[in-house]
Design a protein around this motif. Sequence first.
Motif, PDB file in Angstrom:
ATOM      1  N   GLN A  81     -12.879  55.408  58.914  1.00 52.31           N
ATOM      2  CA  GLN A  81     -13.468  54.719  59.799  1.00 52.31           C
ATOM      3  C   GLN A  81     -12.786  53.729  60.396  1.00 52.31           C
ATOM      4  OE1 GLN A  81     -17.381  53.164  58.464  1.00 52.31           O
ATOM      5  NE2 GLN A  81     -18.321  54.789  59.394  1.00 52.31           N
ATOM      6  N   GLU A  82     -12.770  53.344  61.596  1.00 50.32           N
ATOM      7  CA  GLU A  82     -11.895  52.234  62.102  1.00 50.32           C
ATOM      8  C   GLU A  82     -12.425  50.980  61.394  1.00 50.32           C
ATOM      9  OE1 GLU A  82     -11.017  51.909  66.364  1.00 50.32           O
ATOM     10  OE2 GLU A  82     -11.437  53.949  66.648  1.00 50.32           O
ATOM     11  N   VAL A  83     -11.570  50.006  61.042  1.00 57.14           N
ATOM     12  CA  VAL A  83     -11.821  48.610  60.592  1.00 57.14           C
ATOM     13  C   VAL A  83     -11.054  47.692  61.394  1.00 57.14           C
ATOM     14  CG1 VAL A  83     -12.142  49.458  58.177  1.00 57.14           C
ATOM     15  CG2 VAL A  83      -9.908  48.768  59.005  1.00 57.14           C
ATOM     16  N   PRO A  84     -11.479  46.379  61.394  1.00 54.67           N
ATOM     17  CA  PRO A  84     -11.048  45.482  61.975  1.00 54.67           C
ATOM     18  C   PRO A  84      -9.437  45.117  61.475  1.00 54.67           C
ATOM     19  CG  PRO A  84     -12.991  44.658  61.263  1.00 54.67           C
ATOM     20  CD  PRO A  84     -12.947  45.759  60.610  1.00 54.67           C
ATOM     21  N   PRO A  85      -8.374  45.123  62.479  1.00 53.05           N
ATOM     22  CA  PRO A  85      -7.268  45.035  62.028  1.00 53.05           C
ATOM     23  C   PRO A  85      -6.913  43.943  60.617  1.00 53.05           C
ATOM     24  CG  PRO A  85      -7.074  44.919  64.280  1.00 53.05           C
ATOM     25  CD  PRO A  85      -8.561  44.783  63.755  1.00 53.05           C
ATOM     26  N   TYR A  87      -7.605  48.731  52.303  1.00 45.57           N
ATOM     27  CA  TYR A  87      -7.877  50.177  52.327  1.00 45.57           C
ATOM     28  C   TYR A  87      -6.637  50.722  52.348  1.00 45.57           C
ATOM     29  CZ  TYR A  87     -12.509  48.698  54.139  1.00 45.57           C
ATOM     30  OH  TYR A  87     -13.728  48.269  54.320  1.00 45.57           O
ATOM     31  N   GLY A  88      -6.848  52.293  52.029  1.00 42.47           N
ATOM     32  CA  GLY A  88      -5.807  53.100  52.511  1.00 42.47           C
ATOM     33  C   GLY A  88      -5.816  53.408  53.866  1.00 42.47           C
ATOM     34  N   ILE A  89      -4.401  53.154  54.458  1.00 39.60           N
ATOM     35  CA  ILE A  89      -4.777  53.371  56.113  1.00 39.60           C
ATOM     36  C   ILE A  89      -3.804  54.625  56.670  1.00 39.60           C
ATOM     37  CG2 ILE A  89      -4.047  51.910  58.267  1.00 39.60           C
ATOM     38  CD1 ILE A  89      -6.429  50.586  56.953  1.00 39.60           C
ATOM     39  N   ALA A 128      -1.583  58.521  61.915  1.00 42.59           N
ATOM     40  CA  ALA A 128      -2.195  59.935  62.190  1.00 42.59           C
ATOM     41  C   ALA A 128      -2.296  59.880  63.544  1.00 42.59           C
ATOM     42  CB  ALA A 128      -3.683  59.907  61.691  1.00 42.59           C
ATOM     43  N   SER A 129      -2.486  61.117  64.319  1.00 42.54           N
ATOM     44  CA  SER A 129      -2.315  61.615  65.669  1.00 42.54           C
ATOM     45  C   SER A 129      -3.948  62.223  65.855  1.00 42.54           C
ATOM     46  CB  SER A 129      -1.487  62.443  66.248  1.00 42.54           C
ATOM     47  OG  SER A 129      -1.151  63.332  65.367  1.00 42.54           O
ATOM     48  N   GLN A 130      -4.610  61.967  66.960  1.00 38.91           N
ATOM     49  CA  GLN A 130      -5.800  62.469  67.182  1.00 38.91           C
ATOM     50  C   GLN A 130      -5.836  63.739  67.536  1.00 38.91           C
ATOM     51  OE1 GLN A 130      -8.388  59.949  69.454  1.00 38.91           O
ATOM     52  NE2 GLN A 130     -10.344  60.729  68.613  1.00 38.91           N
ATOM     53  N   LEU A 131      -6.331  64.899  67.216  1.00 39.71           N
ATOM     54  CA  LEU A 131      -6.260  66.182  67.597  1.00 39.71           C
ATOM     55  C   LEU A 131      -7.737  66.382  68.529  1.00 39.71           C
ATOM     56  CD1 LEU A 131      -5.780  68.148  64.112  1.00 39.71           C
ATOM     57  CD2 LEU A 131      -4.127  67.549  66.182  1.00 39.71           C
ATOM     58  N   GLU A 132      -8.738  65.933  68.245  1.00 46.08           N
ATOM     59  CA  GLU A 132      -9.981  66.041  69.090  1.00 46.08           C
ATOM     60  C   GLU A 132     -10.945  64.897  68.625  1.00 46.08           C
ATOM     61  OE1 GLU A 132     -12.758  69.339  67.868  1.00 46.08           O
ATOM     62  OE2 GLU A 132     -11.244  70.127  66.668  1.00 46.08           O
ATOM     63  N   ASP A 133     -12.120  64.871  69.360  1.00 44.80           N
ATOM     64  CA  ASP A 133     -12.873  63.942  69.038  1.00 44.80           C
ATOM     65  C   ASP A 133     -13.092  63.653  67.617  1.00 44.80           C
ATOM     66  OD1 ASP A 133     -14.954  61.846  69.805  1.00 44.80           O
ATOM     67  OD2 ASP A 133     -16.409  63.211  69.917  1.00 44.80           O
ATOM     68  N   VAL A 171      -1.812  43.424  57.734  1.00 43.06           N
ATOM     69  CA  VAL A 171      -1.834  43.788  59.260  1.00 43.06           C
ATOM     70  C   VAL A 171      -1.006  44.204  59.949  1.00 43.06           C
ATOM     71  CG1 VAL A 171      -2.247  41.190  60.060  1.00 43.06           C
ATOM     72  CG2 VAL A 171      -3.294  43.065  61.223  1.00 43.06           C
ATOM     73  N   GLU A 172       0.324  43.318  59.732  1.00 41.78           N
ATOM     74  CA  GLU A 172       1.391  43.614  60.618  1.00 41.78           C
ATOM     75  C   GLU A 172       2.331  44.881  60.184  1.00 41.78           C
ATOM     76  OE1 GLU A 172       1.016  40.766  58.886  1.00 41.78           O
ATOM     77  OE2 GLU A 172       2.362  40.451  57.636  1.00 41.78           O
ATOM     78  N   GLU A 173       1.765  45.379  58.797  1.00 41.20           N
ATOM     79  CA  GLU A 173       2.622  46.724  58.588  1.00 41.20           C
ATOM     80  C   GLU A 173       1.799  47.871  58.573  1.00 41.20           C
ATOM     81  OE1 GLU A 173       3.547  45.363  54.637  1.00 41.20           O
ATOM     82  OE2 GLU A 173       4.911  43.733  55.103  1.00 41.20           O
ATOM     83  N   ALA A 174       0.183  47.424  58.918  1.00 41.45           N
ATOM     84  CA  ALA A 174      -0.380  48.749  59.136  1.00 41.45           C
ATOM     85  C   ALA A 174      -0.293  49.664  60.311  1.00 41.45           C
ATOM     86  CB  ALA A 174      -2.045  48.249  58.970  1.00 41.45           C
ATOM     87  N   PRO A 175       0.002  51.001  60.048  1.00 41.59           N
ATOM     88  CA  PRO A 175       0.397  52.104  61.077  1.00 41.59           C
ATOM     89  C   PRO A 175      -0.969  52.166  61.947  1.00 41.59           C
ATOM     90  CG  PRO A 175       0.087  53.103  59.033  1.00 41.59           C
ATOM     91  CD  PRO A 175      -0.139  51.612  58.817  1.00 41.59           C
ATOM     92  N   SER A 176      -2.038  51.898  61.639  1.00 43.28           N
ATOM     93  CA  SER A 176      -3.182  51.981  62.528  1.00 43.28           C
ATOM     94  C   SER A 176      -4.433  51.171  61.910  1.00 43.28           C
ATOM     95  CB  SER A 176      -3.860  53.534  62.477  1.00 43.28           C
ATOM     96  OG  SER A 176      -4.343  53.993  61.328  1.00 43.28           O
ATOM     97  N   ASN A 177      -5.586  51.066  62.447  1.00 46.64           N
ATOM     98  CA  ASN A 177      -6.622  50.596  61.820  1.00 46.64           C
ATOM     99  C   ASN A 177      -7.675  51.895  61.125  1.00 46.64           C
ATOM    100  OD1 ASN A 177      -7.906  51.524  64.383  1.00 46.64           O
ATOM    101  ND2 ASN A 177      -9.082  49.554  64.406  1.00 46.64           N
ATOM    102  N   LEU A 178      -7.404  52.805  60.956  1.00 48.05           N
ATOM    103  CA  LEU A 178      -8.039  54.223  60.727  1.00 48.05           C
ATOM    104  C   LEU A 178      -8.015  54.083  58.994  1.00 48.05           C
ATOM    105  CD1 LEU A 178      -7.159  56.897  62.950  1.00 48.05           C
ATOM    106  CD2 LEU A 178      -9.485  55.911  62.651  1.00 48.05           C
ATOM    107  N   ALA A 179      -9.257  53.495  58.279  1.00 46.43           N
ATOM    108  CA  ALA A 179      -9.459  53.356  56.855  1.00 46.43           C
ATOM    109  C   ALA A 179      -9.614  54.610  56.365  1.00 46.43           C
ATOM    110  CB  ALA A 179      -9.833  52.141  56.636  1.00 46.43           C
TER     111      ALA A 179
END
Length: 288
Positions: free
Chosen positions: A161-165, A171-173, A176-181, A195-203
Amino acid sequence: MLKPIRKAIIPAAGLGVRFLPATKSQPKEMLPIVDKPTIQFIVEEAVASGIEDILIITGRNKRAIEDHFDKSLELEMILSERGKDDLLKLVQDIGTMVDIHYVRQKEPLGLGHAIYCARKFIGDEPFAVLLGDDVVRSEKPCLKQMIEVYEEYRYSVLAVQEVPPEDTYKYGILKASQLEDKIYRVHDLVEKPKVEEAPSNLAVMGRYIISLRIFDFLAKTKPGAGGEIQLTDALRSLVSCEAIYGLAFEGKRYDVGDKLGYLKATVEFALEREDLGAEFKEYLKELL
Ligand code: UTP
């Protein structure tokens, strides 16, 4: 042929430090949301997703969990004598939902270590992991949504799930790249980044479908963050040789091992109850 997901592990051997003193002599997984222990919600999700066998990893104070899912002859007799048929059925159903097995993690050496304790039970099939303190409220069970993705993509699937940065450090972050919805291909994972080291906000949330090869990596994983053997570290090794997918599942997840998360779950579940919801809502309105 694709092996079906029939077995699930529920790790419930953590110390529950964030919930002391309630967890001094009982596992946090037994804390009730209204009137049902957290772990029962999780077992019910697994059963509704088609899981046939569940292994609960227990630690100290395991008896409350075992007793909860066991037959309770005395209680059943008393309820039957008193003609409390609804309650009798409620109590009996808990013990007959699914086959539950137990393994003891002798020391709480981390989630990765807890899962490694399950290797003999798992045998040679991919399996599901549902964290004992993460409850998901959704139309379709979260694990069922993940199993459908596994059946299409045939490799490990993580619930995300997306979390606030500013919350990535919890979390484990994913990188990743999006394949489909709603579906991502995982390239890497980072455990609790700033926050500055997180590769995304997908937790990564507390649901996983994992390939058997994880045990080879768990066997070699050294203690990481917090001195614990981290599942995230073993997943990082797995993703370097096998595909892992992320599913942004439909539903709301509650971290019941956290006090605020627990309160939110309690209030929201209570508001939805037919027997309590309306009165409780009135009470909250007055209070606020
Ligand atoms: P948590 O990190 O949320 O649990 O682990 P914890 O260590 O009990 O929490 P605090 O920080 O002390 O409050 C996620 C899940 O993994 C299990 C926990 O029981 C929880 O369901 N776990 C964790 C184990 O089974 N064994 C461990 O060694 C660690």
